[in-house]
Design an enzyme around this catalytic site. Sequence first.
Site, PDB file in Angstrom:
ATOM      1  N   GLU A 176      17.521 -78.588  29.164  1.00  0.00           N
ATOM      2  CA  GLU A 176      17.380 -77.542  29.842  1.00  0.00           C
ATOM      3  C   GLU A 176      18.296 -76.649  29.981  1.00  0.00           C
ATOM      4  OE1 GLU A 176      14.397 -77.266  31.532  1.00  0.00           O
ATOM      5  OE2 GLU A 176      13.616 -79.338  31.355  1.00  0.00           O
ATOM      6  N   ARG A 443       7.184 -49.912  24.415  1.00  0.00           N
ATOM      7  CA  ARG A 443       6.979 -48.860  23.514  1.00  0.00           C
ATOM      8  C   ARG A 443       5.509 -49.040  22.603  1.00  0.00           C
ATOM      9  NH1 ARG A 443      10.121 -46.905  17.933  1.00  0.00           N
ATOM     10  NH2 ARG A 443      10.774 -44.847  18.643  1.00  0.00           N
ATOM     11  N   LYS A 476      17.664 -49.910   6.915  1.00  0.00           N
ATOM     12  CA  LYS A 476      17.759 -50.247   8.767  1.00  0.00           C
ATOM     13  C   LYS A 476      16.730 -51.123   9.440  1.00  0.00           C
ATOM     14  CE  LYS A 476      17.919 -46.929  12.588  1.00  0.00           C
ATOM     15  NZ  LYS A 476      17.790 -45.282  12.897  1.00  0.00           N
ATOM     16  N   TRP A 477      17.370 -52.076   9.769  1.00  0.00           N
ATOM     17  CA  TRP A 477      16.582 -53.161  10.370  1.00  0.00           C
ATOM     18  C   TRP A 477      16.416 -52.858  12.106  1.00  0.00           C
ATOM     19  CZ3 TRP A 477      14.918 -58.157   8.284  1.00  0.00           C
ATOM     20  CH2 TRP A 477      14.203 -59.075   9.306  1.00  0.00           C
ATOM     21  N   ASN A 480      12.389 -52.699  18.672  1.00  0.00           N
ATOM     22  CA  ASN A 480      12.491 -51.673  19.538  1.00  0.00           C
ATOM     23  C   ASN A 480      11.849 -52.293  21.001  1.00  0.00           C
ATOM     24  OD1 ASN A 480      13.906 -49.630  18.758  1.00  0.00           O
ATOM     25  ND2 ASN A 480      12.508 -49.268  17.226  1.00  0.00           N
ATOM     26  N   ASP A 531      25.533 -57.837  18.241  1.00  0.00           N
ATOM     27  CA  ASP A 531      26.331 -58.871  18.383  1.00  0.00           C
ATOM     28  C   ASP A 531      26.730 -59.548  17.362  1.00  0.00           C
ATOM     29  OD1 ASP A 531      24.186 -60.692  17.314  1.00  0.00           O
ATOM     30  OD2 ASP A 531      22.778 -59.736  19.029  1.00  0.00           O
ATOM     31  N   GLU A 611      29.498 -24.235  10.162  1.00  0.00           N
ATOM     32  CA  GLU A 611      29.064 -25.560  10.481  1.00  0.00           C
ATOM     33  C   GLU A 611      29.347 -26.372   9.259  1.00  0.00           C
ATOM     34  OE1 GLU A 611      27.213 -25.505  14.647  1.00  0.00           O
ATOM     35  OE2 GLU A 611      25.738 -25.022  12.925  1.00  0.00           O
TER      36      GLU A 611
HETATM   37  C1  GLA Z   1      15.036 -46.821  17.250  1.00  0.00           C
HETATM   38  C2  GLA Z   1      16.498 -46.597  16.678  1.00  0.00           C
HETATM   39  C3  GLA Z   1      16.139 -45.145  16.259  1.00  0.00           C
HETATM   40  C4  GLA Z   1      15.000 -44.760  15.459  1.00  0.00           C
HETATM   41  C5  GLA Z   1      13.960 -45.067  15.978  1.00  0.00           C
HETATM   42  C6  GLA Z   1      12.718 -44.899  15.280  1.00  0.00           C
HETATM   43  O1  GLA Z   1      14.950 -46.248  18.385  1.00  0.00           O
HETATM   44  O2  GLA Z   1      17.384 -46.761  17.473  1.00  0.00           O
HETATM   45  O3  GLA Z   1      17.326 -44.869  15.421  1.00  0.00           O
HETATM   46  O4  GLA Z   1      15.029 -45.429  14.264  1.00  0.00           O
HETATM   47  O5  GLA Z   1      13.802 -46.442  16.595  1.00  0.00           O
HETATM   48  O6  GLA Z   1      11.475 -45.220  15.895  1.00  0.00           O
END
Ligand code: GLA
Length: 726
Positions: A176, A443, A476-477, A480, A531, A611
């Site tokens: 538990e 979302r 980028k994994w 959300n 993490d 810039e």
């Molecule tokens: C999340 C990520 C962003 C972007 C969006 C795309 O919020 O943190 O950097 O990749 O998703 O939907």
Amino acid sequence: MAIGYQRENRIFTLDTAHTSYQMKVDDFGFLLHLYYGGRVYGNMDYLLTCYDRGFSGNPSDVGNDRTYSMDVLPQEYPVMGVGDFRNSALVIRNADGSDCCDLRYVGHETKKGKYRLPGLPAVYADSGEAQTLEIYLEDKVSGVRVTLLYGVLEEADIITRSVVIENHGDKSVTVEKAASACLDFVTGRFDLLSFYGRHTMERNLQREEIGHGTYAIGSRRGTSSHQYNPAVIVADRRATEDMGNCYGMLFVYSGNFLCEAERDQYDQTRVMMGLQSDLFHYPLVPGEKLAVPETIMSYSDQGIGMLSARFHDCIREHLCRGKFRDASRPVLLNSWEAAYFTFDGETILKLAKSTAELGIDMIVMDDGWFGKREDDNSGLGDWHVNEKKLGCTLRELIEKVNGEGVKFGIWIEPEMVSEDSELYRKHPDWALRIPGREPVRGRNQLVLDFSRADVRDYIFEQICKILDQGKIEYVKWDMNRSIVDVFSGETEQGKVTYQYVLGVYDFLERMLQRYPDILVEGCSGGGGRFDAGMLYYTPQIWCSDNTDALDRLRIQYGTSFFYPASTVCSHVSAVPNHQTGRSVCMHTRGTVAMAGVLGYELDPEKLTEEEKAAVREQIRQYKSREEMIRRGRYYRLTNPFSEPCAAWMFVSEKRDRALISVVMLEMHGNMTVSYVRMRGLEAESVYRDKESGKCYYGADLMEAGLPMPVEQKEYPAYQIELIKET
Ligand code: GLA
């Protein structure tokens, strides 16, 4: 010998370069905690005191001795049901419905090298760098056997703890609650430093005295979360950045966790780190095991700065893996804040072209390139390239991008499914849902049941088909949303939250094995899963969806207590900033983003020539300092929550170079001067300011500091690079 055992009095001692950890098996087989702190040489069992304490029960083994109580004695792994009324590390529900597990010592073993945890991330070390102690405890009645695992990395001053719970009985039991580390202190007054936050404002530092009662942080969101990071510091009330005793506990796990801190009736302190007990009821049939994820611990008697350095080194050298662990990372431009969902192949190519002109190494095509994904309401789960939108195949696009001398990276969110997707229409049962109830949306998307191998296998295949379509050098994994509908068609109910996380790890491991040359960056709406568990698979993580330089100062400050700069992705974005509406000059944005892995998140075509020149210069400078930022020692020089300026510095491993960064946070009439005191330099060496040519002794800069200019503008930044004179 890092691990010692005295047979006569059954005392275990774990020694590292600067710390000692001791525990003892008492006459009745209970495992008592004796000590953790700076190096000691004797037996610390003299610290144990026994008095007749009213309302604190006594185990039957002690006969008429009313002074011996589990409620008062410091425990190594406190359990429910033996008369310790404080928080338990382990709660077992037996087949008869009782909540009791009377764990007694049955043996131990010392092994060379560091233990591994199958299916879970864990600290690793060469066999000469670490030792493992396994202590076996057993509850005679239920047959539950618990193995306490200790990994001792002597030189690194790190002790790791994990626990394996196994049912050796003939009836099922249910776990538990299970922690992997408990620290009991018989004396001392402590503060707990923890890191709270929210989406786009992660890891704010909170420092609170550990008082009577329980102070708990944790996550029930399925991920480690934006709201509380699975990492705490237990610090002497007087401890500062460079003085005083402090202990760190870092959970190597990316799901629901619980950390409890409690001062008991006798002013003793208990702090525990482990799995969240809510949404968790883990049945173990006879013969079945459960591994509790690891907690990394360290101790420093030289303040919190030293503690951070130990964790930084441990993460960099003993947790992150793969080819990018020690490699310089590409400076990338991410399409998200440049174009959001509104792009086609031409847009990406244009970004790539301007990227090349600025000296940026890679373009990352973020969300929106697959399925029906014109906004964030549909398409997740349909991992096929939207060639109509791109105007070409993915391979063609990558080739064109590469033709500009730019590398190509891509965004994915494998754990998710949109209700409006082909995948969901075909397999609605693949999403986590409670039968008979409407799911809670986040979302506008649902979470795929990654505790199921068949679901993972399918998505894995789809993702591989994408990654095989050309030279993709970065992924980028993302993840959300928080998980609500904890119910799986296949996996046993009380196991889902845990098995889900193991499923994510399994997927990532397979991906890394198959694509060792791809750099994978972790992300969960920015830093919602920042993490130590993820860092085992992804050597860098998108720190926050907030790219505002001023907010980032605080977010990165909080992140720095445990996580090294090599793991913290930080981008320069456009102004006014998309999250706060604030405008901060390019130099300040660059200075802040250089506190980690530098990148860009804007449309270069919208930059002025001035810039653009500044960006080129930023990248040139960053590249010349990248190794010091990635491998050097990091020092927090001020606290941006309470001081008029934010200041931090990196010092190279040889201490012959340093980079000091300062951002002024306040401006008032007739402004006072900020003196920034440095750290980590050689006191008697002379350092030259690369830009001004001025020379200073290290001691002078550390004792008296350097005055910062007073300028009449908002948020100016200063970077001072020091080179040691030979
Ligand atoms: C999340 C990520 C962003 C972007 C969006 C795309 O919020 O943190 O950097 O990749 O998703 O939907």
